[in-house]
Each structure stands twice: as structure tokens, then as C-alpha cells.
Design a protein around this motif. Sequence first.
Motif, PDB file in Angstrom:
ATOM      1  N   LYS A 264       1.090  -1.056  -0.146  1.00 54.78           N
ATOM      2  CA  LYS A 264       0.564   0.133  -0.117  1.00 54.78           C
ATOM      3  C   LYS A 264       0.950   1.076  -0.280  1.00 54.78           C
ATOM      4  N   SER A 265       1.801   1.161   0.625  1.00 57.54           N
ATOM      5  CA  SER A 265       3.055   3.145   1.200  1.00 57.54           C
ATOM      6  C   SER A 265       4.455   1.999   0.779  1.00 57.54           C
ATOM      7  N   LYS A 266       4.489   1.988  -0.295  1.00 59.77           N
ATOM      8  CA  LYS A 266       5.991   1.132  -1.131  1.00 59.77           C
ATOM      9  C   LYS A 266       6.905   2.777  -0.647  1.00 59.77           C
ATOM     10  N   ALA A 267       8.292   2.104  -0.062  1.00 65.54           N
ATOM     11  CA  ALA A 267       9.227   3.388   0.024  1.00 65.54           C
ATOM     12  C   ALA A 267      10.347   3.053  -1.532  1.00 65.54           C
ATOM     13  N   THR A 268      10.461   4.862  -1.348  1.00 67.27           N
ATOM     14  CA  THR A 268      11.509   4.636  -2.117  1.00 67.27           C
ATOM     15  C   THR A 268      12.678   4.304  -2.150  1.00 67.27           C
ATOM     16  N   PRO A 269      13.410   3.845  -3.330  1.00 66.10           N
ATOM     17  CA  PRO A 269      15.192   2.984  -3.117  1.00 66.10           C
ATOM     18  C   PRO A 269      15.740   3.525  -2.587  1.00 66.10           C
ATOM     19  N   SER A 270      15.749   4.833  -2.128  1.00 64.85           N
ATOM     20  CA  SER A 270      16.920   5.760  -1.277  1.00 64.85           C
ATOM     21  C   SER A 270      16.104   5.756  -0.363  1.00 64.85           C
ATOM     22  N   ALA A 271      15.300   5.257   0.318  1.00 61.38           N
ATOM     23  CA  ALA A 271      14.703   5.927   1.934  1.00 61.38           C
ATOM     24  C   ALA A 271      13.892   4.181   2.074  1.00 61.38           C
ATOM     25  N   PRO A 272      14.379   3.109   2.051  1.00 65.73           N
ATOM     26  CA  PRO A 272      13.889   2.391   2.881  1.00 65.73           C
ATOM     27  C   PRO A 272      13.098   2.252   3.813  1.00 65.73           C
ATOM     28  N   GLU A 273      12.187   1.541   4.809  1.00 69.65           N
ATOM     29  CA  GLU A 273      12.155   1.683   5.695  1.00 69.65           C
ATOM     30  C   GLU A 273      12.438   0.944   7.169  1.00 69.65           C
ATOM     31  N   VAL A 274      12.481  -0.716   5.778  1.00 75.93           N
ATOM     32  CA  VAL A 274      13.015  -2.090   6.665  1.00 75.93           C
ATOM     33  C   VAL A 274      14.195  -1.943   6.385  1.00 75.93           C
ATOM     34  N   ASP A 275      15.475  -2.340   6.539  1.00 79.68           N
ATOM     35  CA  ASP A 275      16.414  -2.776   6.191  1.00 79.68           C
ATOM     36  C   ASP A 275      16.566  -4.115   5.299  1.00 79.68           C
ATOM     37  N   GLU A 276      16.889  -3.476   3.743  1.00 79.87           N
ATOM     38  CA  GLU A 276      17.055  -4.326   2.979  1.00 79.87           C
ATOM     39  C   GLU A 276      18.142  -5.576   2.879  1.00 79.87           C
ATOM     40  N   GLY A 277      19.385  -5.705   3.711  1.00 82.98           N
ATOM     41  CA  GLY A 277      20.305  -5.604   3.037  1.00 82.98           C
ATOM     42  C   GLY A 277      21.075  -4.800   1.731  1.00 82.98           C
ATOM     43  N   THR A 278      21.999  -5.288   1.212  1.00 80.98           N
ATOM     44  CA  THR A 278      22.381  -4.309   0.073  1.00 80.98           C
ATOM     45  C   THR A 278      23.224  -5.095  -0.881  1.00 80.98           C
ATOM     46  N   ARG A 279      22.975  -4.882  -2.645  1.00 82.84           N
ATOM     47  CA  ARG A 279      23.168  -5.076  -3.298  1.00 82.84           C
ATOM     48  C   ARG A 279      23.896  -4.186  -4.150  1.00 82.84           C
ATOM     49  N   TYR A 280      25.460  -4.680  -3.928  1.00 80.21           N
ATOM     50  CA  TYR A 280      26.616  -4.012  -4.358  1.00 80.21           C
ATOM     51  C   TYR A 280      26.491  -4.904  -6.076  1.00 80.21           C
ATOM     52  N   SER A 281      26.974  -3.980  -7.080  1.00 79.71           N
ATOM     53  CA  SER A 281      27.290  -4.212  -8.647  1.00 79.71           C
ATOM     54  C   SER A 281      27.748  -3.592  -9.107  1.00 79.71           C
ATOM     55  N   MET A 282      29.178  -4.250  -9.860  1.00 78.93           N
ATOM     56  CA  MET A 282      30.486  -2.791 -10.601  1.00 78.93           C
ATOM     57  C   MET A 282      29.617  -3.118 -11.819  1.00 78.93           C
ATOM     58  N   PHE A 283      29.340  -1.427 -12.432  1.00 80.95           N
ATOM     59  CA  PHE A 283      28.756  -1.007 -13.669  1.00 80.95           C
ATOM     60  C   PHE A 283      30.244  -1.083 -14.454  1.00 80.95           C
ATOM     61  N   VAL A 284      30.159  -1.814 -15.961  1.00 77.67           N
ATOM     62  CA  VAL A 284      32.046  -1.413 -16.733  1.00 77.67           C
ATOM     63  C   VAL A 284      31.040  -1.324 -18.422  1.00 77.67           C
ATOM     64  N   PHE A 285      30.466   0.268 -17.965  1.00 74.62           N
ATOM     65  CA  PHE A 285      31.052   1.170 -19.575  1.00 74.62           C
ATOM     66  C   PHE A 285      32.012   1.044 -20.595  1.00 74.62           C
ATOM     67  N   LEU A 286      31.815   0.438 -21.486  1.00 72.16           N
ATOM     68  CA  LEU A 286      33.034   0.810 -22.544  1.00 72.16           C
ATOM     69  C   LEU A 286      32.761   1.082 -23.798  1.00 72.16           C
ATOM     70  N   PRO A 287      33.534   1.922 -24.428  1.00 73.07           N
ATOM     71  CA  PRO A 287      33.109   2.628 -25.285  1.00 73.07           C
ATOM     72  C   PRO A 287      33.204   1.753 -26.040  1.00 73.07           C
ATOM     73  N   ASP A 288      32.417   1.785 -28.102  1.00 76.71           N
ATOM     74  CA  ASP A 288      33.252   0.702 -29.248  1.00 76.71           C
ATOM     75  C   ASP A 288      34.029   1.373 -29.598  1.00 76.71           C
ATOM     76  N   ALA A 289      34.681   2.542 -29.362  1.00 74.55           N
ATOM     77  CA  ALA A 289      35.440   2.605 -30.012  1.00 74.55           C
ATOM     78  C   ALA A 289      36.792   3.117 -29.467  1.00 74.55           C
ATOM     79  N   PRO A 290      38.425   2.896 -28.661  1.00 70.42           N
ATOM     80  CA  PRO A 290      39.473   3.246 -27.933  1.00 70.42           C
ATOM     81  C   PRO A 290      38.942   4.338 -27.949  1.00 70.42           C
ATOM     82  N   GLY A 291      38.748   5.519 -28.699  1.00 69.89           N
ATOM     83  CA  GLY A 291      39.349   6.841 -29.184  1.00 69.89           C
ATOM     84  C   GLY A 291      37.743   7.348 -28.553  1.00 69.89           C
TER      85      GLY A 291
END
Length: 442
Positions: A264-291
Motif C-alpha cells: 500500500k505504501s512503497k518506500a523509495t529506493p533511496s530510503a527503505p523503511e526496513v533494512d533490506e540488506g545490500t546489493r552491490y554491483s560493478m557497472f563497466v561502461f565500454l565505448p565501442d572504439a578506443p578513442g
Amino acid sequence: MDAAAAARDGQTALALRLAKHLAPPPATAGGADDDDASARGCGNGNVAFSPVSVHAALALVAAGARGATLAQLLAFLGAPSAEVLADFSRRVADRVLADRSDAGGPRVLFGGGIWVDASRGGLADAFRDVAADVQKSEARTVSFAKEPEAAVKMINEWVKKATANLIGSIISVDDINGDVDLVLANAVYFKGAWQSPFITYETWTGAFHRLDGVVTKPMFMTGFKDLNVACMDGFKVVKLPYEPGAAPASQQRKRRRGRGAASKSKATPSAPEVDEGTRYSMFVFLPDAPGCLSTMVDMVTASPAFLYGVLAEMKTRRVKIKLPQFEISFSWSDLKRDLSRLGLSLPFSREAADLRGICEVVDDDAAASARRPTFLSKVAHMAVVKVNEAGTDAAAVTAALYGGGRPPDTVEFTADHPFTFFIMEELSGVIVFAGHVLDPTK
């Protein structure tokens, strides 16, 4: 947008601005204008920093700021008010940067230190309370004027302990002069294991093409994995998740009891009402060309909304990945200059800074007190990030002085040229580490 989401977007916006500022300019791709690159803290060297550490340090300064100085800090950090900023900082410290190693998740260490000169009479009670409650900062009294070596040794020993020995020091005696009354520092340490580790015997030497055309020979981790990936116009991004950190058992029980109400009342992703744990990830951004690294960085860092939009496009696909091992040790010796270039000037101004909320007033003579203002004389930042087959080991400190056929539908992700990375806690959207890998052999 609610206040908590605005504060989160402010932290993301700061991370993106700093990432763009530290990216090599386009001219570096042709080997020119290296002076400008050096002025921005990059060039052909790797870059790593912790946006959450820089944000936390400035948020603590804001707790002692007043008037126009506070207004500029809030605008720079993207927070609607000092109260919202303090609440966001508390949530980050308590939940995002909570150690989950006992539950099989990342090992995370976060804390702060405040060293004030005895001549200042100590910290104001309100500031001390915010520092301790919001950022887990302990206050210590030292004598920068009479015993600078002892003060520096105390600070650097704290840094070493707080970062599990990854960072040995953050300041030197040369940084201490007659103007220094106060040193604020915070440290972030992160060690996470990949949810799907790379196989050691599938790591071998390969060619990496730098922006200046030089080819180096790092060790590449390789494999076929089912990963979240997005193929955008001009670049690809892949997500490498770490083993998640579970919430404490008491919090899990609260979450189960609260599921009905949550619908009925969802908390925002940045301010959860209850500690949901953590979910860490590395995001790798790779351009199509070296330059095309700078072009890609300009796009990705355009706004938090653009970044969130890219991440929303990610879908699970079979990925043939080739990613170099790398280890970055990056020292941002004077962040003050770069923050000033980005629009934060008042806290560093001897004439205009209003940081009267930090220290107690020990002189009843208002005129005498006015002759000794409190301002930030230097901000230093150091980060270390290590990536290998098992996962990532990273730490940061910010100090303010005052073969075979390809399976169908497989995405090739070959990071054999410069790329950008973000380590994000996904439930909150907080970017904890970021950087640019320009030569993994350095």
C-alpha cells in the motif's frame, strides 16, 4: 520527487560531475594537451575515487555551515535542506555502508574522524552530535601548532586502520601550518566477492590499446556468463554483481511482517523503511572504439536520469566477457581546487566562509573571534581499487583540512581499451566508487 530521492539524486549528480571532471579530455586521445589533462587529475593514468566519501565529508562540513556557505553546500550536494542532507547521510552510513561480511556479503568499513586544535576550545555540541550520530565520527583534541608530527601520526594511523591497511596515510606535516585548526576525515573500505567468480585458469595476457596508441599487456579475465548488459549507441555496459549482503535477522522478520503494508505504501529506493540488506554491483561502461571514452563519459554523466535510463535498459544475456585485472591507487592531493572549479567556493574562502557551527566560541570578544575565521584550507582524497578473479578490494579516504563458435545471441564485451566503472549499491542507488581505467598495467 520526494526529499529522500532528491538527496540521492544529488549524490549521484556529484558522482557524475566528478567522474566527468576526472575523465581525460578528447585531445588526450591524440597525445596532445596533456597539461590540461594533468590539471584535471588524469592524462594517461588511471583514476579511482569514492563519491560517497567526498559527499560524506562535504555533508559533515555543511552541518557546521551557516548562511550563504550552507546554501552553496546544499545546492552543490543537491539536498533540499540541511535536515534532509543529514537524514540521507545517516541512512547511507547505517544501511548502504553497513558491513555484511557476517552474512556472506561484502565487507564494508565506514567511519569518520575529527581532530580539532586545543586552541579552538573543542567542537560545538550540536556539531559533535551530528558527527557522531550521522557519520560515526569520533572527535579528538590535538595541537597542530605545538605538536604537528604527533597530530599527523594520529590521523594517518586512524586512516590505516579504517581502510584495512590499504591506505597508509592521507596527510603529511607539510600540510599543517598556522591556519589549520581542524581536520575532518572519513574512510570507506569495500571488499566484495563476485557472485559468479572468474576462473583463474581462463586468465591470460592480452593486448590493451591505450588512448595514446601505446599497446600494453595486462592479464585478462575471460569467460561466458549470463549477465545483465545493455548495448547503447556508442557504448556497452555490463553488470558484475557481488555476493549480496543479507539484512540482520531482526530486520528480515520486520520485512516479512510489513509486506502487506508495503504493497500500500512503497518506500523509495533511496530510503527503505526496513533494512533490506545490500546489493552491490560493478557497472563497466565500454565505448565501442578506443578513442571514444570522453564522448561516452559525456553521455553517461549528463544527468542522473540518463544514467538510470541506461541501467533500466539492461537485460540478461549470454556475454563473452574479457576484462583486465587492474589495481588503481589514486591520490587527489588537493580536491579543493577541483571543487572550486565545479562551483563550490565559499567554504574555502578565508573572507567569506561561515563555518561557525563547527567549533565552540572560546573568546567573548566578538571582534577577536572574527579575526580567526574557520574555513577549509585543503581537501585531500585517496582511493585504492583492486579487481581480480575473486572480486574487488577497494578503499577511499577523504580529508578536509581546515576460442570456438559463438553461442547464439551472445554479446561480446571485450574491454581491451579504456573504460569507466561505477560500484553501486543498487537498492539505494548510491555510487560508492567510480573510476576510469586507461592502462590496467599501471
